[in-house]
Motif scaffolding. Sequence first.
Motif: not given
Length: 509
Positions: A95-97, A99-102, A23-26, A13-17
């Motif tokens: 998450c798809l954009e 890179g957390w998900l594919t 939002r994923l953590r929440d 996943p991108s580390s720049d977002r």
Amino acid sequence: MGDVSHTSLSPLPSSDRADVAARLRDALLGASFTADGLLDLLGAPAYAALARSETVPALRATRGDTPLETLVRLFLLQQPVPHARVADVLPVQDCLESGWLTRAGADEVAATVDIRPYGGPGGEDWFIVSDLGCAVGGAGGIGSREEGVVLGVGGASTTLAGITVRTPVSSALDLGTGSGIQALHAAQHATRVTATDLNPRALHITALTLALSGAPAADLREGSLFEPIADDETYDLIVSNPPFVISPGARLTYRDGGMGGDDLCRTLVQQAGDRLSDGGYAQFLANWQHVEGEEWQDRLRSWVPRDCDAWIVQREVQDVTQYAELWLRDAGDHRDDPAEYQARYDAWLDEFEGRKVKAVGFGWITLRRTAAAEPSITVEEWPHSIEQPLGETVRAHFDRVDYLRASDDAALLDGHFRLVAEVVQEQVGLPGAEDPEHVVLRQHRGMRRATKVDTVGAGFAGVCDGTLSAGRILDAIAQLVGEDPVLLRDRTPAQIRLLVEQGFLEPAE
């Protein structure tokens, strides 16, 4: 950092977002995707099996379609999940954009990394990111043999976190950060955290771990050992769970240091002194060789920098065959062609034979920068049970070193002491005997030590509440037992010193 991939490992996943990570953590917390939530959902046996990389019990426990079951199947079990189900729980498009998900097929999505809930020492809900199938190691192998694979939480990382001194500091260095577990802990009590790793993928994953756990970002630097650190930089705390495995070659970056024998651990320890601030701590996990004709304790004493006190604890020893088998299983080599497995095994034994190594020790090394003219070096074997966390026990050990170094026998007799909490006395002897054969003092906290004392030592420790000086207590004991008080004062300081050194007594001042 930008996206980092390594050969055939999954893109990260991108580390720049940071906004997406937040939002994923929440969403994860909202679905009770936490250590406590998993235990409630899976039950203790399935939860424990998951920590051993055994997934079948957890698969059986997550057949429903609740949000938490969806997240467990997605991030812990790495199963494709219908897009619609994930969209009810997570910001799926973000998450798809990022890179957390594919996408997996027409209507399913899959995780690109393992996300494992991890409870912090203060009840914090943290998340450790690692490569797919590599959340933990264990007898089944790590699930990937890619050179740059990044593991998650294991027994070594939690051991190091537990023994680390947690006093507030200005600066901390996590050397060889891996998935960022030590950096995450350090961020709770250090103003500035630097994390280094030879593997750029590990640095990227550390950034993800910190962001997803809601922790401040660290200063991430690529390089081996202290190479990324400037000559004039020092730290109040240095921690490292290094690639300490003594192996023939450097197949796996996360474990094989690439130096001969135990040279990587030796180099790490020897170079740490110059990187510590005055009074600063350096704490490492390490392996070391037991070489024919050499005392292992002397080997380790030779590693200690000149301006450092040291406390070195050997927790386990394995003969060379046990050691080779442990790490061959770790890499999954036991599942290979038998001839290839035998060849690898032979290579390990050839390596040890060439170095005259008969066994390998496992343990902890703690250094503290000191200005003392004669630094203190304690090297001991302690394979017995302990009580984690031990950070406060480690700090107290060095406080006692300072006290004893500054106290001659006269000062000890003038000193006031307290028996440490939860120390009990045991009397050992034959049933019905009038007097015990010996008396044992036993700790129920920290290192859980036990030590034999004579009747004077037992009586002395029993009345130490900080009120009377040691000398006055001994005078009273001398009167009770009919002994010359001068002789008793002369022979007892050595026993007092030992009880203080081992943590049974503490100065009351």
